[in-house]
Motif scaffolding. Structure first.
Motif, PDB file in Angstrom:
ATOM      1  N   LEU A 111      19.065  24.387   6.218  1.00  0.00           N
ATOM      2  CA  LEU A 111      19.496  23.062   6.670  1.00  0.00           C
ATOM      3  C   LEU A 111      20.532  23.180   7.780  1.00  0.00           C
ATOM      4  N   ALA A 112      21.464  24.115   7.632  1.00  0.00           N
ATOM      5  CA  ALA A 112      22.491  24.306   8.654  1.00  0.00           C
ATOM      6  C   ALA A 112      21.861  24.726   9.981  1.00  0.00           C
ATOM      7  N   ASP A 113      20.918  25.661   9.922  1.00  0.00           N
ATOM      8  CA  ASP A 113      20.267  26.144  11.144  1.00  0.00           C
ATOM      9  C   ASP A 113      19.459  25.042  11.839  1.00  0.00           C
ATOM     10  N   ILE A 114      18.995  24.065  11.055  1.00  0.00           N
ATOM     11  CA  ILE A 114      18.232  22.958  11.632  1.00  0.00           C
ATOM     12  C   ILE A 114      19.153  21.920  12.259  1.00  0.00           C
ATOM     13  N   PHE A 115      20.230  21.568  11.552  1.00  0.00           N
ATOM     14  CA  PHE A 115      21.060  20.448  11.998  1.00  0.00           C
ATOM     15  C   PHE A 115      22.155  20.830  12.991  1.00  0.00           C
ATOM     16  N   ILE A 116      22.687  22.042  12.893  1.00  0.00           N
ATOM     17  CA  ILE A 116      23.778  22.426  13.795  1.00  0.00           C
ATOM     18  C   ILE A 116      23.382  22.334  15.276  1.00  0.00           C
ATOM     19  N   PRO A 117      22.169  22.768  15.681  1.00  0.00           N
ATOM     20  CA  PRO A 117      21.819  22.660  17.100  1.00  0.00           C
ATOM     21  C   PRO A 117      21.770  21.232  17.635  1.00  0.00           C
ATOM     22  N   ILE A 176      15.132  16.396  15.251  1.00  0.00           N
ATOM     23  CA  ILE A 176      14.980  17.222  14.049  1.00  0.00           C
ATOM     24  C   ILE A 176      13.672  18.004  14.099  1.00  0.00           C
ATOM     25  N   GLY A 177      12.612  17.364  14.600  1.00  0.00           N
ATOM     26  CA  GLY A 177      11.320  18.038  14.707  1.00  0.00           C
ATOM     27  C   GLY A 177      11.397  19.276  15.577  1.00  0.00           C
ATOM     28  N   TRP A 178      12.086  19.145  16.714  1.00  0.00           N
ATOM     29  CA  TRP A 178      12.262  20.295  17.617  1.00  0.00           C
ATOM     30  C   TRP A 178      12.986  21.435  16.914  1.00  0.00           C
ATOM     31  N   SER A 179      14.118  21.117  16.276  1.00  0.00           N
ATOM     32  CA  SER A 179      14.938  22.152  15.655  1.00  0.00           C
ATOM     33  C   SER A 179      14.273  22.729  14.403  1.00  0.00           C
ATOM     34  N   ALA A 180      13.646  21.861  13.592  1.00  0.00           N
ATOM     35  CA  ALA A 180      13.056  22.316  12.333  1.00  0.00           C
ATOM     36  C   ALA A 180      11.834  23.198  12.562  1.00  0.00           C
ATOM     37  N   VAL A 181      10.922  22.775  13.423  1.00  0.00           N
ATOM     38  CA  VAL A 181       9.716  23.578  13.678  1.00  0.00           C
ATOM     39  C   VAL A 181      10.097  24.924  14.282  1.00  0.00           C
ATOM     40  N   LYS A 182      11.113  24.921  15.143  1.00  0.00           N
ATOM     41  CA  LYS A 182      11.619  26.185  15.710  1.00  0.00           C
ATOM     42  C   LYS A 182      12.139  27.095  14.608  1.00  0.00           C
ATOM     43  N   LYS A 183      12.896  26.526  13.672  1.00  0.00           N
ATOM     44  CA  LYS A 183      13.444  27.298  12.557  1.00  0.00           C
ATOM     45  C   LYS A 183      12.333  27.844  11.664  1.00  0.00           C
ATOM     46  N   PHE A 184      11.279  27.055  11.455  1.00  0.00           N
ATOM     47  CA  PHE A 184      10.193  27.468  10.562  1.00  0.00           C
ATOM     48  C   PHE A 184       9.172  28.377  11.242  1.00  0.00           C
ATOM     49  N   GLY A 185       9.399  28.704  12.509  1.00  0.00           N
ATOM     50  CA  GLY A 185       8.546  29.673  13.187  1.00  0.00           C
ATOM     51  C   GLY A 185       7.412  29.103  14.008  1.00  0.00           C
ATOM     52  N   GLY A 186       7.394  27.780  14.214  1.00  0.00           N
ATOM     53  CA  GLY A 186       6.361  27.150  15.021  1.00  0.00           C
ATOM     54  C   GLY A 186       6.826  26.888  16.442  1.00  0.00           C
ATOM     55  N   SER A 187       6.037  26.135  17.196  1.00  0.00           N
ATOM     56  CA  SER A 187       6.360  25.803  18.581  1.00  0.00           C
ATOM     57  C   SER A 187       7.269  24.577  18.622  1.00  0.00           C
ATOM     58  N   LEU A 190       5.782  21.256  19.867  1.00  0.00           N
ATOM     59  CA  LEU A 190       4.964  20.517  18.910  1.00  0.00           C
ATOM     60  C   LEU A 190       5.844  19.754  17.923  1.00  0.00           C
ATOM     61  N   GLY A 191       7.020  20.308  17.603  1.00  0.00           N
ATOM     62  CA  GLY A 191       7.959  19.619  16.734  1.00  0.00           C
ATOM     63  C   GLY A 191       8.467  18.331  17.364  1.00  0.00           C
ATOM     64  N   ILE A 192       8.717  18.371  18.676  1.00  0.00           N
ATOM     65  CA  ILE A 192       9.146  17.164  19.387  1.00  0.00           C
ATOM     66  C   ILE A 192       8.047  16.110  19.347  1.00  0.00           C
ATOM     67  N   VAL A 193       6.814  16.536  19.615  1.00  0.00           N
ATOM     68  CA  VAL A 193       5.687  15.605  19.609  1.00  0.00           C
ATOM     69  C   VAL A 193       5.519  14.992  18.215  1.00  0.00           C
ATOM     70  N   LEU A 194       5.629  15.812  17.179  1.00  0.00           N
ATOM     71  CA  LEU A 194       5.503  15.323  15.809  1.00  0.00           C
ATOM     72  C   LEU A 194       6.584  14.283  15.502  1.00  0.00           C
ATOM     73  N   LEU A 238      14.134  13.090   5.807  1.00  0.00           N
ATOM     74  CA  LEU A 238      13.228  13.859   4.947  1.00  0.00           C
ATOM     75  C   LEU A 238      11.780  13.911   5.439  1.00  0.00           C
ATOM     76  N   PRO A 239      11.191  12.791   5.907  1.00  0.00           N
ATOM     77  CA  PRO A 239       9.792  12.877   6.353  1.00  0.00           C
ATOM     78  C   PRO A 239       9.558  13.912   7.446  1.00  0.00           C
ATOM     79  N   ILE A 240      10.433  13.946   8.447  1.00  0.00           N
ATOM     80  CA  ILE A 240      10.227  14.885   9.551  1.00  0.00           C
ATOM     81  C   ILE A 240      10.538  16.317   9.119  1.00  0.00           C
ATOM     82  N   LEU A 241      11.474  16.510   8.197  1.00  0.00           N
ATOM     83  CA  LEU A 241      11.766  17.862   7.717  1.00  0.00           C
ATOM     84  C   LEU A 241      10.550  18.488   7.045  1.00  0.00           C
ATOM     85  N   PHE A 242       9.948  17.756   6.126  1.00  0.00           N
ATOM     86  CA  PHE A 242       8.796  18.292   5.402  1.00  0.00           C
ATOM     87  C   PHE A 242       7.565  18.380   6.301  1.00  0.00           C
ATOM     88  N   ALA A 243       7.379  17.387   7.162  1.00  0.00           N
ATOM     89  CA  ALA A 243       6.240  17.428   8.083  1.00  0.00           C
ATOM     90  C   ALA A 243       6.375  18.605   9.046  1.00  0.00           C
TER      91      ALA A 243
END
Length: 472
Positions: A111-117, A176-187, A190-194, A238-243
């Motif tokens: 959570l810290a790695d997702i929200f701090i950026p 959050i989509g940008w930061s979370a997908v990056k943290k989870f190893g995706g592009s 695509l997180g921004i678009v989501l 929560l929706p964007i984190l899990f998605a």
């Protein structure tokens, strides 16, 4: 500050358990950051008494030694020469440190790695909302009127400022989509678009959902008999984190199995399509319900027992910082803002930072040690401006009683502002500048809360040191 010598650095290495106890090491602007094999081997007393060390603490699997700006680079360079270790990046040290974390700590770190950026964007939005408050709130400069009421020519300027400030919260799922997908190893793209997909203007605004539900006017899609509500998720966490997690996992799965020549045609479209359907059919509605339940719990507690809620959160916030669990409450703050438009937790955070700074400042007046005096004044200023690590770990926790005095003051101040319904429409700078992010109408009560957070810890720390005759 004492001179950096080979002998001094060798004593730091010895205090952290020796060269063999270091799995990885790097440094930031003020601190040495270690991933250690066994933190129980650290001699904290030796570190605290070291002339180059301003404090030490452990967080997120890393053991950090506060040295100071400029000096830390010299210490790190000398340490690399003595140990023969190769330079490690912050990412490599973080990866090595993760091995020391349990499941809860890994979740908090994620959570810290997702929200701090994304904090800079959110804090900036909070400060701009404060400026907008100055222009639009009545009874600040003119009785019963706002600045734009008296000077209508300023109305459009205030409107533009509000638009700029509000953007980060309206499109929060995109950030959050940008930061979370990056943290989870995706592009990240695509997180921004989501994230932007979940707040598309064709969807029903999430803030209007309640009214539309009551009126029975929620728009739906009908796909082979399956009705899907066309709801946006503005301000939702929560929706964007899990998605984002689902999107990243699908993308990783496809990239391993789809031939390189057609990856561009297959991976992103399929990943987004599947995630999009899942987001609107299941993830969004379920997480929206859970998010509302979390909001209701916090709102209910603070509505039914405002004094107790404010007191407890004021008391526990600083201890939460020590464990790193405070990062989880950033998500709660954002969820509260998304669901109710304001947060009553963040103002208490701002007062907690001020309280830590006040206790640290008191040490300057009771210590005879010149290094401690210099550290206390610089660290307290930092805390007043929202960065509490130097004050908390370098001074207050080192002597213990200032930390206790600080959380007592924070608890009293938190109780006072909660009773007086102080809230913030956004997250700002967590210190003295925090008053600019407080909702209009709560500024006086928050200002009194700041005075409490300044005076109580300072006086308690000063008196404790004098009457107990504590050597600092």
């Amino acid at each position: 500050m004492a001179k950096v010598t080979k002998e001094a650095v060798e004593r730091i290495i010895e205090a952290i358990g020796g060269k063999d106890n270091i799995a990885s090491a790097t440094h930031c602007v003020t601190r040495l950051r270690f991933a250690l094999h066994d933190e129980s081997k650290v001699d904290k007393e030796a570190l605290e008494n070291h002339e180059l060390v301003r404090g030490s603490f452990s967080t997120s699997g890393q053991f950090q030694v506060i040295i100071g700006q400029g000096t830390v680079e010299k210490v790190y360079k000398e340490m690399m020469a003595i140990t023969g270790m190769e330079d490690s990046s912050k990412e490599e040290t973080k990866a090595a440190a993760e091995k020391n974390l349990n499941i809860i700590q890994r979740l908090v770190k994620t959570l810290a790695d997702i929200f701090i950026p994304i904090i800079p964007a959110i804090v900036t939005a909070g400060l701009l909302m404060g400026i907008n408050n100055l222009l639009t709130a009545p009874d600040i400069f003119f009785t019963g009127q706002s600045v734009i009421d008296v000077y209508p020519q300023w109305a459009d300027l205030a409107d533009i400022i509000h638009l700029i400030a509000n953007t980060a919260f309206v499109f929060l799922p995109g950030l959050i989509g940008w930061s979370a997908v990056k943290k989870f190893g995706g592009s990240p793209l695509l997180g921004i678009v989501l994230g932007l997909m979940l707040v598309h203007p064709d969807l029903l605004n999430a803030w209007a959902y309640g009214e539309a539900q009551e009126a029975g006017e929620i728009p739906t899609w009908n796909i082979f008999g399956l009705e899907i509500q066309q709801i946006g998720y503005q301000g939702q966490v929560l929706p964007i984190l899990f998605a984002s997690y689902i999107l990243a996992q699908i993308e990783i799965f496809l990239r391993k199995r789809v031939h390189d020549s057609i990856q561009m045609l297959v991976v992103a479209p399929v990943a987004l399509l599947i995630t999009g359907f899942l987001a609107f059919i299941a993830i969004g509605p379920i997480m929206f319900t859970i998010g509302d339940a979390i909001t209701s719990v916090f709102v209910g507690v603070f509505d039914q027992a405002a004094a107790i809620g404010g007191l407890l959160y004021g008391l526990i916030y600083a201890p939460l910082v020590i464990t790193g669990l405070h990062h989880t409450f950033l998500a709660v703050d954002l969820q509260l803002i998304g669901s109710t438009g304001v947060t009553f937790l963040w103002p208490i955070l701002a007062l907690s930072n001020i309280a830590q700074g006040a206790a640290c400042l008191a040490i300057m007046f009771v210590t005879r040690n010149e290094n401690t005096k210099g550290l206390s004044i610089s660290s307290s200023i930092s805390a007043f401006l929202g960065v509490t690590e130097p004050a908390m770990f370098g001074v207050n926790l080192r002597f213990r009683f200032p930390f206790i005095c600080a959380i007592i003051g924070s608890g009293i101040a938190g109780m006072f502002i909660t009773i007086n319904n102080v809230v913030a429409p956004a997250i700002g700078v967590g210190g003295l500048p925090g008053i600019f992010s407080i909702q209009a109408g709560g500024w006086l009560a928050f200002a009194i809360g700041m005075v409490i957070a300044l005076i109580v810890p300072f006086v308690l720390t000063y008196l404790w040191a004098k009457f107990k005759k504590v050597e600092v």
